[in-house]
Every structure is written in structure tokens, then in C-alpha cells.
Design an enzyme around this catalytic site. Structure first.
Site, PDB file in Angstrom:
ATOM      1  CB  VAL A  17     -56.348 -45.171  13.216  1.00  0.00           C
ATOM      2  CG1 VAL A  17     -55.290 -45.961  12.436  1.00  0.00           C
ATOM      3  CG2 VAL A  17     -55.778 -43.813  13.611  1.00  0.00           C
ATOM      4  CB  VAL A 134     -42.907 -43.051  16.291  1.00  0.00           C
ATOM      5  CG1 VAL A 134     -42.117 -41.751  16.360  1.00  0.00           C
ATOM      6  CG2 VAL A 134     -42.711 -43.857  17.569  1.00  0.00           C
ATOM      7  N   GLY A 136     -47.060 -40.863  12.903  1.00  0.00           N
ATOM      8  CA  GLY A 136     -48.110 -41.102  11.909  1.00  0.00           C
ATOM      9  C   GLY A 136     -47.631 -41.720  10.617  1.00  0.00           C
ATOM     10  CB  ILE A 138     -43.202 -39.508   9.195  1.00  0.00           C
ATOM     11  CG1 ILE A 138     -43.989 -38.199   9.131  1.00  0.00           C
ATOM     12  CG2 ILE A 138     -41.756 -39.280   8.795  1.00  0.00           C
ATOM     13  CD1 ILE A 138     -43.521 -37.156  10.117  1.00  0.00           C
ATOM     14  N   GLY A 189     -60.024 -29.495  16.134  1.00  0.00           N
ATOM     15  CA  GLY A 189     -59.923 -30.942  16.287  1.00  0.00           C
ATOM     16  C   GLY A 189     -58.510 -31.461  16.451  1.00  0.00           C
ATOM     17  CG  ASP A 203     -48.258 -38.346  21.869  1.00  0.00           C
ATOM     18  OD1 ASP A 203     -48.958 -39.339  21.622  1.00  0.00           O
ATOM     19  OD2 ASP A 203     -47.588 -37.753  21.001  1.00  0.00           O
ATOM     20  CE  LYS A 207     -46.454 -39.917  19.038  1.00  0.00           C
ATOM     21  NZ  LYS A 207     -47.091 -38.726  18.427  1.00  0.00           N
ATOM     22  N   GLY A 306     -53.814 -38.365  12.487  1.00  0.00           N
ATOM     23  CA  GLY A 306     -54.976 -38.363  11.598  1.00  0.00           C
ATOM     24  C   GLY A 306     -55.277 -39.758  11.100  1.00  0.00           C
TER      25      GLY A 306
END
Length: 430
Positions: A17, A134, A136, A138, A189, A203, A207, A306
């Protein structure tokens, strides 16, 4: 009129990132300057491995001393992308104390100590933004915190982990077992070498804590979130779900109680009707369904992880924070005015799908039904199949509390005619 003095940005972490954030800051510099009203300058990049080649980042910007970088005093914004609790918390606190606002993607830290960080930010009159923590790319946190600020949010229901959604989607669409689907996710991946944080729900729970706190204007910590992983989900569970016109998703669910006096936050696998919008979310995508009084039902959908998608959310925060710096203002901080308690999982009311292995003989169904009745759990449907003295009995309940269902299951285990409880799964999204 554009300000000529650039706003200086310190980047902590330059992985997948962070490298994308640095690249976009360079390749879109003119656009960012036009949107902010001033140029932004990458003033330093803190990393653990300084010898690694980082394309597009001048070597003189690289440092291993993150503390010295955030203490410089001329840094306007610190972008924290190293993750974890420490040293991230200390670095963010130091950044505030030395005059910088902060943009973070650190869901674990925010879920554990978001209130404390917000308090320091407010004390220092600085911004703390974390859209990328939270789902990515969005846009979710800002709509909850700003766009719906005048509304009353009652429920947030979502798929917030792409790895688990990919695995469950593969199991659903191909009939693959859990391990086979996980192996494919790893090969592509989508799954980490150690997938525990994803598949055991850690995870998603972090969130959920962040989302619940923002949605309900109350303090919700990671420890408040009920968590159940999806490693025990089987092909047989998917077969049962299909028989009900459902599929299975790992859901983060944040709800306000009907009386408005408490909230709940939980993460667990659940059957969800195929007609529900979340049922059609495939692959590694994320989606979050929000229900509020005035706006009604809203759905946010897109890539939840990503490098480039997450960097998009980071840069959006960076633009907002830089604009605030120029205007001498800060954006919305934490809102916990309701101070609502978080109810334990035992008080959560939902539907259940229970699969039992039982003896195939007369009277078994009556015995099972009696146990449900004695514990105040109403049965919606029953399906029984038997062969060679053994049978499977599938019971779907009406709404019941988690505590009453647990009591029912314990009593069922004590019946001589019940060989075992094959699976228990909640049914959501009606």
C-alpha cells in the site's frame, strides 16, 4: 489561489500500500495540488529494510528512524501504514504532539484504542482519518461519519474480508472443501502465509468494532465484538444452505437493539438468502449493507484490499486532511455521545439452522421438538432423512436468543436418540 508552500507528508511503511501511495503522490502531483489548493511533498519514508530498491522514491527520503521523522516539526501529515499496535500507537501520538495530523489504515490499533487516539488528536487540534482501515477502496467510514450524520443508523451488515469471501465463494460455486479453497486463495495471493487473522475472523472483528463505534456514536472495542471463524464450514453446510435458498458468508454484523438502549457487534459465518444483495458478492470483493431510519437501505460495494484500491482510500483522506490544514480547521472526530452498552452474544436474537445426527426410529422428532419447546425456542421448519437406522434431522428456528439456543443444544446432546450435533449456523439477512 493556490498556496505555493507545499504541505509535507511523512510516510510510515512502504509495502504494497505504501509504495502505491508514494507512486500516486508522484504521478498525480498536479491533480492533487489542484484539489487541495497547495502542492504536497513526500518529505520522508520510514522503512525497516533501507537497502530494498523502491522505484520512484529518492534514496535520500528513506530512513529507518520513524520517530525522528515524525518529530521533525515541519511535517503536516503523517501517513501510518505499518500496522500493528506498537510502535504505531507511539508514532501516531508523537506525530500529534509535534504538529502533524494523521492518516492511518491500522484497523487493529483503531479497534483497540481508537478512543484514546481520537482524544489525543482532539487535544492537539489535529485530524485522525482512517477510511482505508475498513473495506479498502470502498467509501464507507466517511459516509457513516458525515453523510449519515443526520440520520439514525440501525444496522450495518457486511462482508469485510476478501480472503474469506473468496474461500466461501469457491466452496459454494465449485463444491470444494475448505482446505482446497484456502490453497487456491493462497496460490492467487488472496491469503497470507498465515491466514489465521482472516479465517478466524480477527480482521473482520476489528473492522466491526470501528464500524459499530461510528454508526452508533458509542465506544466499541475489539474485545466487545463476538468472533467466530469459518474454518468449520463444510460442503454439507453449503448443501443445506442451498436447500433453503441461501448461501454462506462470513458476516460482520453491528446492530442497535430494538429499544435503542444497547448495541451488538459480532462476526461469524451465516446463511443468507440468495435474494439478499450480499449473497451475490463474489470472489475477493467486499460489500456492506447499511440500514437507517431516513435513508433506508444502502449498499457499498467494491475491492476491499490490494495496493492500489487501499491507496485510493488513503489518498482521499490525505486530500481531506490537507484541505483542513490549509483552512486551519479539523474534520469530524470521534462521536461517542450515546455511550450505549454493548450487549453480550447471549442476548443476540437471530434464526438458527441446526443439523442433528439422530436414530432413525419413531418418536425422535417428538423428543427433539419437546426440547426446543422447553427452552422457549420456536421451530420454523424440520427436515428428516433416514437410512439403515441412522438419520439426519435439520431444524430451522424462528428468532431465538443465543443463550436459549445454547441451552437447547446442550439438552439435545443428552438425548439417547441424538448421536451428535453436526452443525449449527445462524441465518441472517431476512
Amino acid at each position: 489561489m493556490m498556496r505555493t508552500r507545499p504541505l509535507k507528508v511523512a510516510l510510515l511503511g512502504c509495502g504494497v500500500v505504501g509504495s502505491e501511495v508514494a507512486r500516486i503522490m508522484t504521478t498525480h502531483a498536479d491533480d492533487l495540488a489542484a484539489r487541495i489548493g497547495a502542492p504536497v511533498e513526500l518529505a520522508g519514508v520510514a522503512v525497516r529494510r533501507p537497502d530494498k530498491v523502491r522505484v520512484g522514491i529518492p534514496a535520500e527520503l528513506i530512513t529507518t528512524d520513524a520517530t525522528a521523522l515524525v518529530k521533525r516539526g515541519d511535517i503536516d501529515v503523517v501517513v501510518e501504514l505499518i500496522g500493528g499496535i506498537e510502535p504505531a500507537r507511539s508514532l501516531i501520538t508523537t506525530a500529534f504532539e509535534h504538529g502533524a495530523s494523521v492518516v492511518s489504515a491500522n484497523k487493529a490499533l483503531l479497534a483497540q484504542d481508537g478512543a484514546g487516539l481520537h482524544a489525543i488528536a482532539e487535544e492537539q487540534n489535529k485530524d485522525l482519518y482512517y477510511e482505508a482501515a475498513v473495506a479498502g477502496a470502498i467509501p464507507l467510514i466517511r459516509p457513516l461519519r458525515e453523510s449519515l450524520a443526520g440520520d439514525k443508523v440501525n444496522r450495518v451488515l457486511g462482508i469485510v474480508n476478501g480472503t474469506t469471501n473468496f474461500i466461501l465463494d469457491k466452496m459454494d460455486s465449485t463444491g470444494a472443501g475448505y482446505q482446497e479453497a484456502l490453497d487456491e486463495a493462497s496460490a492467487l495471493g488472496y491469503a497470507e502465509a498465515d491466514p489465521t487473522a482472516d479465517v478466524e475472523g480477527f480482521d473482520a472483528a476489528a473492522k466491526a468494532a470501528i464500524l459499530a463505534g461510528i454508526a452508533f456514536h458509542t465506544r466499541v472495542r475489539l474485545d466487545d465484538v463476538y468472533r467466530e471463524g469459518m474454518t468449520e464450514v463444510t460442503a454439507a453446510d453449503f448443501a443445506s444452505a442451498k436447500g433453503m435458498g441461501c448461501t454462506i458468508k462470513l458476516l460482520a454484523i453491528c446492530e442497535r437493539a430494538a429499544d435503542g438502549e444497547s448495541v451488538t457487534a459480532r462476526v461469524h459465518p451465516a446463511m443468507i438468502p440468495l435474494a439478499h444483495p450480499l449473497a451475490s458478492v463474489r470472489g475477493a470483493y467486499n460489500a456492506v449493507f447499511v440500514e437507517s431510519d431516513a435513508a433506508g437501505q444502502l449498499m457499498f460495494y467494491g475491492p476491499g484490499a490490494g495496493g492500489a484500491p487501499t491507496a485510493s482510500a488513503v489518498l482521499g483522506d490525505l486530500v481531506a486532511v490537507c484541505r483542513n490544514r490549509i483552512n486551519g480547521a479539523t474534520g469530524p472526530g470521534a462521536s461517542a455521545y450515546t455511550q450505549l452498552p454493548v450487549s453480550p452474544m447471549g442476548e443476540v436474537v437471530t434464526r438458527y439452522h441446526i443439523s442433528l445426527d439422530v436414530a432413525d426410529k419413531p418418536g425422535v422428532l417428538a423428543q427433539v421438538a419437546t426440547v426446543f419447546a422447553e427452552h422457549g425456542v420456536s421451530i420454523d421448519t424440520v427436515r428428516q432423512q433416514g437410512k439403515d437406522g441412522e438419520a439426519s434431522l435439520v431444524v430451522v428456528t424462528h428468532h431465538a436468543s443465543d443463550a436459549s439456543l445454547n441451552g437447547t443444544v446442550e439438552a439435545l446432546r443428552n438425548l439417547d436418540t441424538v448421536r451428535g450435533v453436526a452443525s449449527i449456523m445462524r441465518v441472517e439477512g431476512e
